[in-house]
Every structure is written in structure tokens, then in C-alpha cells.
Write an enzyme that holds these catalytic residues in place. Sequence first.
Site, short mmCIF file in Angstrom:
data_model
loop_
_atom_site.label_atom_id
_atom_site.label_comp_id
_atom_site.label_asym_id
_atom_site.label_seq_id
_atom_site.Cartn_x
_atom_site.Cartn_y
_atom_site.Cartn_z
N GLU A 159 140.94 64.33 3.54
CA GLU A 159 140.99 63.16 2.69
C GLU A 159 141.72 63.47 1.38
O GLU A 159 141.92 64.63 1.03
CB GLU A 159 139.57 62.69 2.35
N ALA B 171 129.30 43.19 10.91
CA ALA B 171 129.22 43.07 9.45
C ALA B 171 130.28 43.96 8.81
O ALA B 171 130.37 45.15 9.10
CB ALA B 171 127.84 43.46 8.95
N LYS C 78 125.44 68.15 8.95
CA LYS C 78 125.39 68.39 10.40
C LYS C 78 124.45 69.55 10.73
O LYS C 78 123.73 69.51 11.74
CB LYS C 78 126.80 68.67 10.92
N THR D 3 137.85 52.78 11.18
CA THR D 3 138.61 53.48 12.22
C THR D 3 137.79 53.63 13.49
O THR D 3 138.26 53.35 14.60
CB THR D 3 139.05 54.86 11.71
#
Length: 441
Positions: A195, A49, A210, A19
Site C-alpha cells: 500500500e 451495503a 493472523k 476488490t
Amino acid sequence: MTIPAPTRTLNVAMLGCGTVGSQVARLILGQADDLAARTGAHLNLVSIAVVNAHKARPGIDKSLFTTDSQALVERTDLDIIIEVMGGVEGTRELVAEALGRGTSVVTANKALLAAHGAELTTIAHEHGADLYYEAAVAGAIPIIRPLRESLVGDEITLVIGIVNGTTNYILDQMTSHGADYADALAEAQRLGYAEADPTADVEGYDAAAKAAILATLAFHTSVHFDQVYCEGISQLTAADVTAVGRLGFVLKLLAVAQLAEDDQISVRVHPVILPQSHPLASVGGAYNAIFVESRAAGRLMFMGPGAGGEPTASAVMGDLVTVARNRVRGVAGPAPTSYTDRVVATMGDTECSYYLSFEVADRPGVLAQAASVFGSHGVSLHTVSQIPGDEGDPGRDVPSATLAIMTHRTREHVIRDCVKELEGSPFLRGRVRLLRVEGVK
């Protein structure tokens, strides 16, 4: 003003084209003239790749794709590699190989940096390459460069923020619409914010990676993912949200990196109760926001979309332009420093304010008994409120009530001792609910 036409070409390759990667590739190909004017060089995308080279990716020439990522990073004609393939093991080796060859790297890979950031930074420095990663923490929000460059002359004391849009959306639904956790999560999945397997988000692992990156930059100390205390939102209930709302507070999942008076740092991710007046309290939906405090600059706020293909691609492109400019000038940008070697405190030694709620027998003297538990451990109480219970269990002679107590700052191990003593007290009915509080003196 006429800008001289670039006479140099920089070869760019990519690892991954999902994405974010596909959006980055289209921007490089579609904005070639603007990028050349901004960087002083033509950016020539030479290879990408991917796992499946036959998958349709509109706007990107199929001849660019290869399935041999190792051969790609071993090319001797590359100037910059953009890593957007994700993952840690396997990806680490590819990025290390590229940096070791003097190829600069732009990455959006928070998990990689939280686990191996110090190692990769060292390799980049030793071989005169850049390692830039603005997109790794908060999408389009510029936070890495302010910590790495703009505020590097200041002393940062606190970085606290909403760095996961999925959990912020879920908690916002629970706060604004009274939804329970399961329904809010299902809605987040339906909208594409969560998700199918939301574990990394709702259990705080994404935010913890993070937090490690932010703490490393803010405090000039290498912080590994494993050093971050992590607690998610899956155990929060609509009753928790309602209870703190009655007191004028909201619940958020926050990443917190804080410098203590003893020069230790605490780095943690967990649900936090914030007063509604706090700048982070009103950040709703899937937005991210990061609040920074420093000695000289004071209080700073960064807010915006923290995820998604276009916002993340924007941050990647910003790093690409910066790194390309450095290559044109024949220099590497300033590397983050980790010279302080500060101790990362255990959660038990971390100081917070706390909110505790528990059901008790509603009879004279119980409030005083509960307060004495905190007093015996040297914990100062900020506020105490009693919420009458329902008519309760007809089998009970004494009705129940809920005590809601907010403490002043104290160490975690002390408050845990209080909880243990409370849960052994005869007046208690059920378990003690414990949440941490920020923004209360």
C-alpha cells in the site's frame, strides 16, 4: 447422476464491495446454478451495503446497493451475511448484531477476529449461527479449516508461516537481487503488493492479527492481538541479508505460534533466520506458506497466493458454500474451542535460538572474552565465525573484525542480558545486531 433441483432459497447480503467484495458478488450472481447444486439451495443476493452506492461496479445490479448497513443487518429475512468491509469498531457491532439475530456470517476480517474473535464466536454459538473466516489469514490457502476441523483430534505443537505477501516480496528482492530495503519496498508499491502507507505490513501488524487467529485455533486458547509480540522488517538492511546468506541462511518475516514444554504458548511475529533447507526458506515473491507440526500427523505444509481479490474471494466462496449447506440442514458447523486457557508467554520468557553479530577489536583473546560472556549466562553456542574487517579507520591502532555467533535455544531475557554485557565491554565497537533463528536444533 441427477441432482434434485433445490426447492429452498437462502437470502445472502454483503457488507462491503471493494476488490474482494465485488469479486464475491459477481461469483454469486454468475455461478447461481452451480452454487444451487452444491448447496441444495438457491443463493439469492438481496443487498450490498457500501459507502458510495453510485460508484460503478461492473456486473453488479445497482439496485442491490444500500448505504444503510445498520438497516441491512436488522433485516429479518437474511440467512447469511458476508462481511468484507474491513475495520474493527463499527464492523464489530454490525457483525455482533447479525450473529445475535441468528444470521450466519462469513468474514475476511483478520483485525476484527484478532480483537473480538472470542466474543463473536460466543454470540454465534449462543444463537445457533455460523461464523466462518477462512479468507482472514492466508487468502486462498486452506489453513483455518484444517486447524478448526481436520487436525482438531491431534495436538498441534507449532504453527509457523509466511502470512504477509508484501514483506515476503520485499525480503525476496533483498535476498535474490541484493536490493536495499527502500528500493525493494518501492518496487512492491509499484507492483501493487504494498500500500501507499505500508505500515501495517512492514511493521508486522497484519501478520500479528493472523498469528492471533492461528494460535487461538491451534491451541484452543483465546489469543488477543495485544498478546502477540510484533516486530517488523523496516530496520533490516542489505548487510543483514548478505551476512546470514554467507552462513547458508535466509531472512523471512514469520508468524510463530508455539507450544512450550511447560504448556505455555508463545505467539510472535518478527524477522527470522531460517536454514536454506527449511521448507519455508524457498517460498519467494508474494506467496504465503504455513508450516504445521503436530504430535500424530507430523509436519504439514500449506502454500499458495495469500492475498488479492480472486484468491481471497475463492476462500470466501468456500465458506459461503459450507455455511449454506449448514443452513439447509438446519445446523451450525463446529465452533472452535477455547477450553485450555493456556498462558501466553511474554517475549522475555520465550525460547529461541539467536544470531548475534558485532564488530570487535581484532586482537588475541577477544573471541574468548566474547564467548565467556555467553558462558557466564549459561548460553550454549551453536556456531562462531569471525569475518575480517576492512583496512578500517587509519586512526585506530587495532584493526576490527566482525563476530557472528549463533546460539542454541535459550530464553529471550537471558540473551538480552548477554547483549547488555557485550555492549558494555571495552572490546566492542558499535552495537550488537540481534536476530532470532528457527529450524536449528
